[in-house]
Design an enzyme around this catalytic site. Sequence first.
Site, PDB file in Angstrom:
ATOM      1  NE  ARG A 101      -4.144   1.739   0.927  1.00 35.62           N
ATOM      2  CZ  ARG A 101      -5.140   2.035   0.111  1.00 35.62           C
ATOM      3  NH1 ARG A 101      -5.151   1.591  -1.135  1.00 35.62           N
ATOM      4  NH2 ARG A 101      -6.171   2.740   0.535  1.00 35.62           N
ATOM      5  CB  THR A 377      -9.391  -0.765  -7.440  1.00 39.65           C
ATOM      6  OG1 THR A 377      -9.295   0.430  -6.680  1.00 39.65           O
ATOM      7  CG2 THR A 377      -8.629  -1.858  -6.706  1.00 39.65           C
ATOM      8  CG  ASN A 397      -8.350   6.338  -4.466  1.00 42.12           C
ATOM      9  OD1 ASN A 397      -9.145   5.432  -4.208  1.00 42.12           O
ATOM     10  ND2 ASN A 397      -8.522   7.557  -4.028  1.00 42.12           N
ATOM     11  CB  SER A 448      -7.000  -0.424   1.407  1.00 39.32           C
ATOM     12  OG  SER A 448      -7.465  -1.041   0.230  1.00 39.32           O
ATOM     13  CB  SER A 449     -12.414  -1.132   0.579  1.00 44.29           C
ATOM     14  OG  SER A 449     -12.852  -0.070   1.387  1.00 44.29           O
ATOM     15  N   GLY A 470     -13.899   0.449  -4.861  1.00 45.71           N
ATOM     16  CA  GLY A 470     -13.892   1.241  -3.632  1.00 45.71           C
ATOM     17  C   GLY A 470     -14.576   0.496  -2.499  1.00 45.71           C
TER      18      GLY A 470
HETATM   19  N1  GLY Z   1      -8.500   3.051  -3.187  1.00 48.43           N
HETATM   20  C1  GLY Z   1      -9.468   2.081  -2.910  1.00 48.43           C
HETATM   21  C2  GLY Z   1      -9.125   1.221  -1.754  1.00 48.43           C
HETATM   22  O1  GLY Z   1      -7.969   0.947  -1.525  1.00 48.43           O
HETATM   23  O2  GLY Z   1     -10.009   0.819  -1.034  1.00 48.43           O
END
Ligand code: GLY
Length: 570
Positions: A101, A377, A397, A448-449, A470
């Site tokens: 990340r 993503t 993102n 993050s998701s 997202g």
């Molecule tokens: N940028 C989307 C995520 O990492 O959740």
Amino acid sequence: MRAVRKVHHAAWLLVVAVLAGSVHAIAPEAEFSAGGMVASRSKVASEVGADILARGGNAVDAAVAVGFALAVTYPSAGNLGGGGFMVIRMADGTVAANDHREKAPLAATRDMYLDADGNVVPELSTHSHLAVGVPGSVAGLLDVLEKYGTMSRREVIAPAERLARQGFELDLDTARSFERRMPEFARYEASAAIFSNNGSPFARGDVFRQKDLGQALSRIKRSGRDGFYKGRTADLIVAEMERGGGLITHEDLAGYESVWRQPVLGSYRGHDIISMPPPSSGGVLVVQMLNMLEAYDVAAMGYGSARLVHHMVEAERRAYADRAEHLGDPDFYDVPVERLINKAYARQRFADFNPLAASSSADIAPGKAVPPESPDTTHASVIDKDGNAVSYTTTLNLSYGSKIVAAGTGVLLNNEMDDFSAKPDTPNFYGLLGREANAIAPGKRMLSSMTPTIVAKDGKALLVTGSPGGSTIITTTLQVIVNVVDHGMDLSDAVSSARFHHQWQPDRVIVEQRGFSPDTRQRLEALGHTNIVEMPFGRGIGDANSVMAVEGGFAGMADPRNAGGAAGPR
Ligand code: GLY
């Protein structure tokens, strides 16, 4: 819910053409191979991965090659200038999670997106040089290759380098995607030069060459991480930051390291769940929601029934509320992972569930409306002939991240800083809320998701899945797992069937168009789920390119929500 009709892969090209116009009308049959399988959002990148498997590489070699290839062939999300997560399960049962990340630059400050009155300055965390986090993808892909791969750096980077230098034919989807973003790219000379054809839109069939990116890849191939985090590429990224008022320095780049983390481990009806731990919220939330559902006979309620949707929405509401309070970078904040994924906690958390009425999300400032822009993503799933499995999600993102290419590198830079909580209980782009756990700090990773996940059964990898989208990533992953485990769907149906989403705040259910039948919707409204928003299929709720072990081999499925993906070998 929407019926799924299948066609055979012999008609694949025709299918792609049809999908471009009406993506939800049909679902292609999953691909089958006895020798391993790759599924990704880019046909060209999937071919790169399938070729690596054919040449004797393992799933990790293939996933890393796909990762580098996606940076070339699917630049809206594939990247060198972003970050990602990779969850690995080797055939001997070893599990690992690599966190690459992005990190906040060392000069980042908690209130860097607020004005003098303490209000969030619109677009500063998404459309400016200040939006860019220190990229992690290159470090992560190289570390994963070194630890679990069998091929050399040269072998896995060469296909991406070749595609960048020699170019590849643009499909309609990608050409249109470039065209849609032309006004945004126009703000940055280097970006406009790459993503337009001398100022005009690219068209389907045009050969898309990226000379600078080819050279950046060549430097990584030659010098490993120093070929990106030091030397010419690093100099050019820092120069771009200085020109545009960004924060990333040579010290930030040279100091970036990927982190090996213990995956989140859960169980669901006799299946092992292996997923991404913080700084992703994905693995924790998926396991937490599965724990809440396990007490109920999901199969008997039936796919698409109002009863089951009600149960799932209420599980989602509670899990996402926990996300806002408890989830963040574990290197900076004490995230109570074990408590959140504990089955007893799930029972306690779901104890106030009322089967006859919707609960109401807490009264906090509402999130934004459904994002008009398709968040981006991308996810790739790989399994090799021996059963080694890799689940890989990567991102800039938003689509094309900050839209800023570091001039001279061909590298698009992320706008991942928006995934921090710029201000407590103030929604980010995805309408997600956050607090102290996800506040900005120098060197911290934003929450993050992304939910790269592997489901194993009887000691073998069964399903490899994950998604972009997202905040919807987590509920997409949940639904693919429930579709396979509870509803007994084959991979094609599990991936293609309509999906819905709830994230606590804003208090609304998103559903894909015609995803709820009229009577399901009426029953949900009668239970109190009155804010139901329909979204076009393939917009807003992401795709789930997945692979699955089946009798005699492996199935692979490129989600019909996208037009350019593929599973292979084909
Ligand atoms: N940028 C989307 C995520 O990492 O959740």
